[in-house]
Design a protein around this motif. Sequence first.
Motif, PDB file in Angstrom:
ATOM      1  N   ASP A  84       0.884  -1.162   0.000  1.00  0.00           N
ATOM      2  CA  ASP A  84       0.000   0.000   0.000  1.00  0.00           C
ATOM      3  C   ASP A  84       0.926   1.217   0.000  1.00  0.00           C
ATOM      4  O   ASP A  84       1.785   1.355   0.890  1.00  0.00           O
ATOM      5  CB  ASP A  84      -0.872  -0.035   1.269  1.00  0.00           C
ATOM      6  CG  ASP A  84      -1.979   1.010   1.254  1.00  0.00           C
ATOM      7  OD1 ASP A  84      -1.662   2.173   0.954  1.00  0.00           O
ATOM      8  OD2 ASP A  84      -3.141   0.665   1.556  1.00  0.00           O
ATOM      9  N   LEU A  85       0.797   2.089  -1.004  1.00  0.00           N
ATOM     10  CA  LEU A  85       1.766   3.178  -1.147  1.00  0.00           C
ATOM     11  C   LEU A  85       1.665   4.194  -0.013  1.00  0.00           C
ATOM     12  O   LEU A  85       2.590   4.977   0.204  1.00  0.00           O
ATOM     13  CB  LEU A  85       1.578   3.890  -2.497  1.00  0.00           C
ATOM     14  CG  LEU A  85       1.796   3.039  -3.755  1.00  0.00           C
ATOM     15  CD1 LEU A  85       1.752   3.905  -5.008  1.00  0.00           C
ATOM     16  CD2 LEU A  85       3.113   2.259  -3.713  1.00  0.00           C
ATOM     17  N   ASP A  86       0.542   4.211   0.712  1.00  0.00           N
ATOM     18  CA  ASP A  86       0.396   5.156   1.827  1.00  0.00           C
ATOM     19  C   ASP A  86       0.529   4.471   3.191  1.00  0.00           C
ATOM     20  O   ASP A  86       1.219   4.971   4.066  1.00  0.00           O
ATOM     21  CB  ASP A  86      -0.970   5.851   1.744  1.00  0.00           C
ATOM     22  CG  ASP A  86      -1.096   6.642   0.452  1.00  0.00           C
ATOM     23  OD1 ASP A  86      -0.118   7.330   0.088  1.00  0.00           O
ATOM     24  OD2 ASP A  86      -2.142   6.544  -0.208  1.00  0.00           O
ATOM     25  N   ASP A  87      -0.137   3.317   3.351  1.00  0.00           N
ATOM     26  CA  ASP A  87      -0.202   2.699   4.692  1.00  0.00           C
ATOM     27  C   ASP A  87       0.819   1.579   4.886  1.00  0.00           C
ATOM     28  O   ASP A  87       0.619   0.686   5.718  1.00  0.00           O
ATOM     29  CB  ASP A  87      -1.619   2.130   4.933  1.00  0.00           C
ATOM     30  CG  ASP A  87      -2.665   3.238   4.954  1.00  0.00           C
ATOM     31  OD1 ASP A  87      -2.290   4.409   5.137  1.00  0.00           O
ATOM     32  OD2 ASP A  87      -3.854   2.926   4.770  1.00  0.00           O
ATOM     33  N   TRP A  88       1.894   1.564   4.097  1.00  0.00           N
ATOM     34  CA  TRP A  88       2.842   0.443   4.139  1.00  0.00           C
ATOM     35  C   TRP A  88       3.461   0.243   5.517  1.00  0.00           C
ATOM     36  O   TRP A  88       3.666  -0.888   5.956  1.00  0.00           O
ATOM     37  CB  TRP A  88       3.932   0.626   3.065  1.00  0.00           C
ATOM     38  CG  TRP A  88       4.710   1.900   3.148  1.00  0.00           C
ATOM     39  CD1 TRP A  88       4.422   3.055   2.494  1.00  0.00           C
ATOM     40  CD2 TRP A  88       5.880   2.154   3.919  1.00  0.00           C
ATOM     41  NE1 TRP A  88       5.346   4.020   2.804  1.00  0.00           N
ATOM     42  CE2 TRP A  88       6.250   3.494   3.678  1.00  0.00           C
ATOM     43  CE3 TRP A  88       6.660   1.381   4.790  1.00  0.00           C
ATOM     44  CZ2 TRP A  88       7.358   4.077   4.270  1.00  0.00           C
ATOM     45  CZ3 TRP A  88       7.767   1.973   5.391  1.00  0.00           C
ATOM     46  CH2 TRP A  88       8.100   3.298   5.134  1.00  0.00           C
ATOM     47  N   LYS A  89       3.752   1.354   6.201  1.00  0.00           N
ATOM     48  CA  LYS A  89       4.430   1.221   7.502  1.00  0.00           C
ATOM     49  C   LYS A  89       3.508   0.545   8.518  1.00  0.00           C
ATOM     50  O   LYS A  89       3.907  -0.380   9.223  1.00  0.00           O
ATOM     51  CB  LYS A  89       4.836   2.620   7.985  1.00  0.00           C
ATOM     52  CG  LYS A  89       5.893   2.563   9.065  1.00  0.00           C
ATOM     53  CD  LYS A  89       6.339   3.934   9.482  1.00  0.00           C
ATOM     54  CE  LYS A  89       7.672   4.296   8.886  1.00  0.00           C
ATOM     55  NZ  LYS A  89       8.111   5.641   9.141  1.00  0.00           N
ATOM     56  N   GLU A  90       2.267   1.021   8.537  1.00  0.00           N
ATOM     57  CA  GLU A  90       1.271   0.484   9.474  1.00  0.00           C
ATOM     58  C   GLU A  90       1.054  -1.027   9.239  1.00  0.00           C
ATOM     59  O   GLU A  90       0.884  -1.790  10.183  1.00  0.00           O
ATOM     60  CB  GLU A  90      -0.021   1.245   9.174  1.00  0.00           C
ATOM     61  CG  GLU A  90      -1.053   1.214  10.240  1.00  0.00           C
ATOM     62  CD  GLU A  90      -2.296   1.914   9.696  1.00  0.00           C
ATOM     63  OE1 GLU A  90      -2.175   3.031   9.149  1.00  0.00           O
ATOM     64  OE2 GLU A  90      -3.373   1.280   9.795  1.00  0.00           O
ATOM     65  N   ILE A  91       1.095  -1.440   7.979  1.00  0.00           N
ATOM     66  CA  ILE A  91       0.863  -2.862   7.678  1.00  0.00           C
ATOM     67  C   ILE A  91       2.088  -3.707   8.042  1.00  0.00           C
ATOM     68  O   ILE A  91       1.971  -4.889   8.349  1.00  0.00           O
ATOM     69  CB  ILE A  91       0.485  -3.049   6.177  1.00  0.00           C
ATOM     70  CG1 ILE A  91      -0.816  -2.292   5.900  1.00  0.00           C
ATOM     71  CG2 ILE A  91       0.322  -4.509   5.804  1.00  0.00           C
ATOM     72  CD1 ILE A  91      -1.199  -2.207   4.431  1.00  0.00           C
ATOM     73  N   GLY A  92       3.265  -3.090   8.033  1.00  0.00           N
ATOM     74  CA  GLY A  92       4.459  -3.816   8.483  1.00  0.00           C
ATOM     75  C   GLY A  92       5.548  -4.000   7.446  1.00  0.00           C
ATOM     76  O   GLY A  92       6.500  -4.746   7.673  1.00  0.00           O
ATOM     77  N   PHE A  93       5.431  -3.362   6.260  1.00  0.00           N
ATOM     78  CA  PHE A  93       6.489  -3.487   5.252  1.00  0.00           C
ATOM     79  C   PHE A  93       7.723  -2.687   5.692  1.00  0.00           C
ATOM     80  O   PHE A  93       7.602  -1.653   6.355  1.00  0.00           O
ATOM     81  CB  PHE A  93       5.993  -2.999   3.882  1.00  0.00           C
ATOM     82  CG  PHE A  93       4.885  -3.855   3.333  1.00  0.00           C
ATOM     83  CD1 PHE A  93       5.158  -5.128   2.850  1.00  0.00           C
ATOM     84  CD2 PHE A  93       3.566  -3.422   3.329  1.00  0.00           C
ATOM     85  CE1 PHE A  93       4.145  -5.948   2.372  1.00  0.00           C
ATOM     86  CE2 PHE A  93       2.549  -4.226   2.852  1.00  0.00           C
ATOM     87  CZ  PHE A  93       2.839  -5.493   2.376  1.00  0.00           C
ATOM     88  N   SER A  94       8.899  -3.171   5.301  1.00  0.00           N
ATOM     89  CA  SER A  94      10.132  -2.537   5.792  1.00  0.00           C
ATOM     90  C   SER A  94      10.418  -1.238   5.043  1.00  0.00           C
ATOM     91  O   SER A  94       9.971  -1.027   3.919  1.00  0.00           O
ATOM     92  CB  SER A  94      11.310  -3.503   5.596  1.00  0.00           C
ATOM     93  OG  SER A  94      11.613  -3.605   4.215  1.00  0.00           O
ATOM     94  N   GLU A  95      11.204  -0.382   5.707  1.00  0.00           N
ATOM     95  CA  GLU A  95      11.612   0.911   5.103  1.00  0.00           C
ATOM     96  C   GLU A  95      12.377   0.645   3.815  1.00  0.00           C
ATOM     97  O   GLU A  95      12.227   1.354   2.820  1.00  0.00           O
ATOM     98  CB  GLU A  95      12.573   1.661   6.042  1.00  0.00           C
ATOM     99  CG  GLU A  95      12.001   2.032   7.384  1.00  0.00           C
ATOM    100  CD  GLU A  95      11.560   3.491   7.441  1.00  0.00           C
ATOM    101  OE1 GLU A  95      11.812   4.205   6.455  1.00  0.00           O
ATOM    102  OE2 GLU A  95      10.949   3.870   8.460  1.00  0.00           O
ATOM    103  N   GLU A  96      13.220  -0.394   3.845  1.00  0.00           N
ATOM    104  CA  GLU A  96      14.062  -0.685   2.692  1.00  0.00           C
ATOM    105  C   GLU A  96      13.203  -1.061   1.479  1.00  0.00           C
ATOM    106  O   GLU A  96      13.393  -0.538   0.377  1.00  0.00           O
ATOM    107  CB  GLU A  96      15.013  -1.841   3.042  1.00  0.00           C
ATOM    108  CG  GLU A  96      16.112  -1.988   2.027  1.00  0.00           C
ATOM    109  CD  GLU A  96      16.839  -3.316   2.149  1.00  0.00           C
ATOM    110  OE1 GLU A  96      16.661  -4.004   3.164  1.00  0.00           O
ATOM    111  OE2 GLU A  96      17.571  -3.644   1.191  1.00  0.00           O
ATOM    112  N   PHE A  97      12.230  -1.976   1.702  1.00  0.00           N
ATOM    113  CA  PHE A  97      11.350  -2.377   0.603  1.00  0.00           C
ATOM    114  C   PHE A  97      10.558  -1.173   0.097  1.00  0.00           C
ATOM    115  O   PHE A  97      10.441  -0.953  -1.116  1.00  0.00           O
ATOM    116  CB  PHE A  97      10.398  -3.492   1.072  1.00  0.00           C
ATOM    117  CG  PHE A  97       9.511  -4.011  -0.027  1.00  0.00           C
ATOM    118  CD1 PHE A  97       9.965  -4.995  -0.891  1.00  0.00           C
ATOM    119  CD2 PHE A  97       8.236  -3.494  -0.223  1.00  0.00           C
ATOM    120  CE1 PHE A  97       9.171  -5.464  -1.937  1.00  0.00           C
ATOM    121  CE2 PHE A  97       7.429  -3.953  -1.267  1.00  0.00           C
ATOM    122  CZ  PHE A  97       7.897  -4.944  -2.106  1.00  0.00           C
TER     123      PHE A  97
END
Length: 399
Positions: A84-97
């Motif tokens: 998700d281009l906006d909620d990626w952090k909340e979902i758990g994707f890494s900063e690097e990805f």
Amino acid sequence: MMLTREEQAMLDGEHGPGVQKAMEIIVALARIYRAERLVPVASVQVAGVSYKNLGDAGIQFLEEWAEQGARVKVPTTLNPAGMDLDDWKEIGFSEEFAGKQLKVIRAFQRMGIMPTCTCTPYLAGNVPKYGDHIAWAESSAVSYANSVIGARTNREGGPSAIASAVTGRTAAFGYHLDENRISEHEVRVTAALDDYSDYGALGYWTGKRLKNMVPYFTGIRTATADQLKQLGASAAASGAIALYHVHGITPEARAKSMLAEDHETLEFGEEEKKSVRGELSGEVDLVVFGCPHASLEELKKIASMVSGRKLKAELWVTTSKPVKALAERAGLKKTIEEAGGRIVADACAVVAPVKSLGFKSIAVNSGKYLWYLTSQGYKVFFGDTEKCVQAAVTGRWEE
Ligand code: F3S
């Protein structure tokens, strides 16, 4: 092969190196498939967007092409990304990805491509007309455009779709030509098709048997657009079906006879429907709906099913950003979140690095998710929408 003056100029580099490279790809494909001419395209849909699949070499390829001046000439949209281009952090994707994925999106945007990030571009503003030549890449969207809308496209690869967007052309072969749109295989449907997953089972079963043929379904009395998108997506996943007809329902089959007189007939009955199944029982970590990306109507149905319940397993509904925005306005996002689920935009469970989030067993109502998630090594449960919701509530699947 005939090229117009403008096409020849593109090939000769008069429009710059980015356009020349694109025209070289189109002409090479035309030669391979013995096309006699190119046709203008009304729109393009590009696949190969997730950094999970592209890697660093993909980013470099896109950035170089953008640097060479490649810019799209026709409306062009993007397939799902890896997050998700906006909620990626909340979902758990890494900063690097996330950093790499956003680089991919910026390269596409530099070419003028709209960052829609959905496999249902026809629900997000990229809607061809009956008979339009288009160059789309996502297999489920190709199937929908060819079959449900009656537009004309082959299944493009990532670079060839971009090349079509930059030149405004594609080679006239395959499903661009009338003679290749006729079916030689009737699939007589005698099984009851009630839930969305039943259309997934029909598509899954048909794709496995007919590979890349053109099925002509008979015996289906009614089907919604959502059910047809599920049918086509599943057939494109387990086989490589890019066009199908449904007697009396899809537009070409309504306009004229699309079934060859000399044809084979297969039957899809209750036994065949039951034969499409995933794992029989076990713990469920994640339930995912929205393959292809959910419409507002599907979100409404799922919200009403989870309303007032508490979910034990994670539940995602994958969809496009515009549909998510409408779901938010309609209060559906709140209902799903109150139960413990979430709407994930821009991405899906196949192209996102879901394993890195710790999920191992997934319940789905989509034949396409069943096919791909199984091949990616997940434990996959397949059944109707209510059964999937029940699995989200209990955290278990029992056949
Ligand atoms: Fe779309 Fe992903 Fe399914 S791209 S069709 S949600 S596998």
